[in-house]
Scaffold this active site. Structure first.
Site, PDB file in Angstrom:
ATOM      1  N   ASP A  10       8.741  -9.281  -2.849  1.00 50.21           N
ATOM      2  CA  ASP A  10       7.436  -9.481  -3.477  1.00 50.21           C
ATOM      3  C   ASP A  10       6.347  -9.096  -2.479  1.00 50.21           C
ATOM      4  O   ASP A  10       6.360  -9.553  -1.330  1.00 50.21           O
ATOM      5  CB  ASP A  10       7.292 -10.953  -3.882  1.00 50.21           C
ATOM      6  CG  ASP A  10       6.051 -11.203  -4.717  1.00 50.21           C
ATOM      7  OD1 ASP A  10       6.183 -11.209  -5.946  1.00 50.21           O
ATOM      8  OD2 ASP A  10       4.968 -11.395  -4.132  1.00 50.21           O
ATOM      9  N   ASN A  18      -5.592  -5.564  -5.398  1.00 49.48           N
ATOM     10  CA  ASN A  18      -6.061  -5.038  -6.681  1.00 49.48           C
ATOM     11  C   ASN A  18      -7.497  -5.452  -6.961  1.00 49.48           C
ATOM     12  O   ASN A  18      -8.314  -4.638  -7.407  1.00 49.48           O
ATOM     13  CB  ASN A  18      -5.162  -5.519  -7.823  1.00 49.48           C
ATOM     14  CG  ASN A  18      -4.031  -4.574  -8.112  1.00 49.48           C
ATOM     15  OD1 ASN A  18      -4.036  -3.421  -7.700  1.00 49.48           O
ATOM     16  ND2 ASN A  18      -3.040  -5.056  -8.825  1.00 49.48           N
ATOM     17  N   ASP A  27      -1.570   0.599  -6.845  1.00 50.39           N
ATOM     18  CA  ASP A  27      -0.442   1.488  -7.146  1.00 50.39           C
ATOM     19  C   ASP A  27       0.025   2.242  -5.899  1.00 50.39           C
ATOM     20  O   ASP A  27       1.220   2.445  -5.697  1.00 50.39           O
ATOM     21  CB  ASP A  27      -0.814   2.494  -8.239  1.00 50.39           C
ATOM     22  CG  ASP A  27      -0.937   1.850  -9.612  1.00 50.39           C
ATOM     23  OD1 ASP A  27      -0.499   0.691  -9.783  1.00 50.39           O
ATOM     24  OD2 ASP A  27      -1.482   2.510 -10.516  1.00 50.39           O
ATOM     25  N   GLU A  52       4.459  -6.673  -8.916  1.00 54.08           N
ATOM     26  CA  GLU A  52       4.532  -6.319  -7.498  1.00 54.08           C
ATOM     27  C   GLU A  52       5.864  -6.703  -6.891  1.00 54.08           C
ATOM     28  O   GLU A  52       5.968  -6.903  -5.693  1.00 54.08           O
ATOM     29  CB  GLU A  52       3.376  -6.965  -6.720  1.00 54.08           C
ATOM     30  CG  GLU A  52       3.471  -8.456  -6.550  1.00 54.08           C
ATOM     31  CD  GLU A  52       2.868  -9.266  -7.694  1.00 54.08           C
ATOM     32  OE1 GLU A  52       2.763 -10.480  -7.517  1.00 54.08           O
ATOM     33  OE2 GLU A  52       2.513  -8.716  -8.740  1.00 54.08           O
TER      34      GLU A  52
END
Length: 150
Positions: A10, A18, A27, A52
Site C-alpha cells: 500500500d 492526490n 498516477d 493505491e
C-alpha cells in the site's frame, strides 16, 4: 511443507499526494511503484489491487524466502526520487541544463502486509488469506508506515 505467500503493498499517504498535486501525479506515483515491484519482485507475480494497493503472490515460497525480496522493494521505493514537474515543463527535453525551479521532491514509501498459506492455514479461503494480509498492512500503517508486517 509447501507454502504460498501473499503480500499487499500500500502506497503511504497516497491521498495526500492526490489532494496536493492532482490525480495525474498520483498516477505517476503508482507507475513508479509498479515499476519497482516489477523490477524487484523476483519469484512473485505482481497485480494492481484497488486504488493505491498492489498484490504480489509468491507461489511455493516461505516468509523467510520473501522477506529479503520485499525489503528490497520497500527500500527501492523509498530511495527512488520522485520529482513533481512544473506544469509548464517543455514536452521535449531542451538541450543543455534545465532552468532552475518548478520541481518538487516527494518522498514515496510503502507499507507491506504478508500472509502465508501453509499447513496451519490451508483450510482458510483465499478471501481469508487476503484479509490476513490486509490486517498486516493496517498494522504496518499503525506502526509508522514504511515497514513490513506479517
Amino acid at each position: 511443507m509447501e507454502t504460498d505467500i501473499l503480500a499487499i503493498i500500500d502506497v503511504d499517504h497516497f491521498k495526500k499526494v492526490n489532494d496536493r498535486f492532482g490525480h495525474q501525479v498520483g498516477d505517476e506515483v503508482l507507475r513508479m511503484v509498479a515499476s519497482c515491484l516489477q523490477k524487484y519482485a523476483r519469484g512473485g507475480k505482481v497485480f494492481r489491487y484497488g486504488g493505491e494497493e498492489f498484490v504480489i503472490i509468491f507461489p511455493k515460497k516461505t516468509i523467510k524466502e520473501v522477506l529479503p525480496v520485499l525489503e528490497r522493494i520497500r527500500n527501492a521505493v523509498q530511495k527512488r526520487p520522485f520529482i513533481v514537474r512544473s506544469p509548464d515543463r517543455p514536452r521535449k527535453k531542451p538541450k543543455g541544463k534545465l532552468p532552475p525551479g518548478g520541481t518538487e521532491m516527494v518522498r514515496v514509501t510503502v507499507s507491506i502486509g504478508i500472509a502465508e498459506k501453509n499447513e496451519k492455514t490451508r483450510n482458510r479461503t483465499d478471501a481469508e488469506i487476503i484479509e490476513m494480509a490486509d490486517k498486516a498492512v493496517y498494522q504496518a500503517k499503525a506502526s509508522g508506515r514504511n515497514c513490513i508486517v506479517y
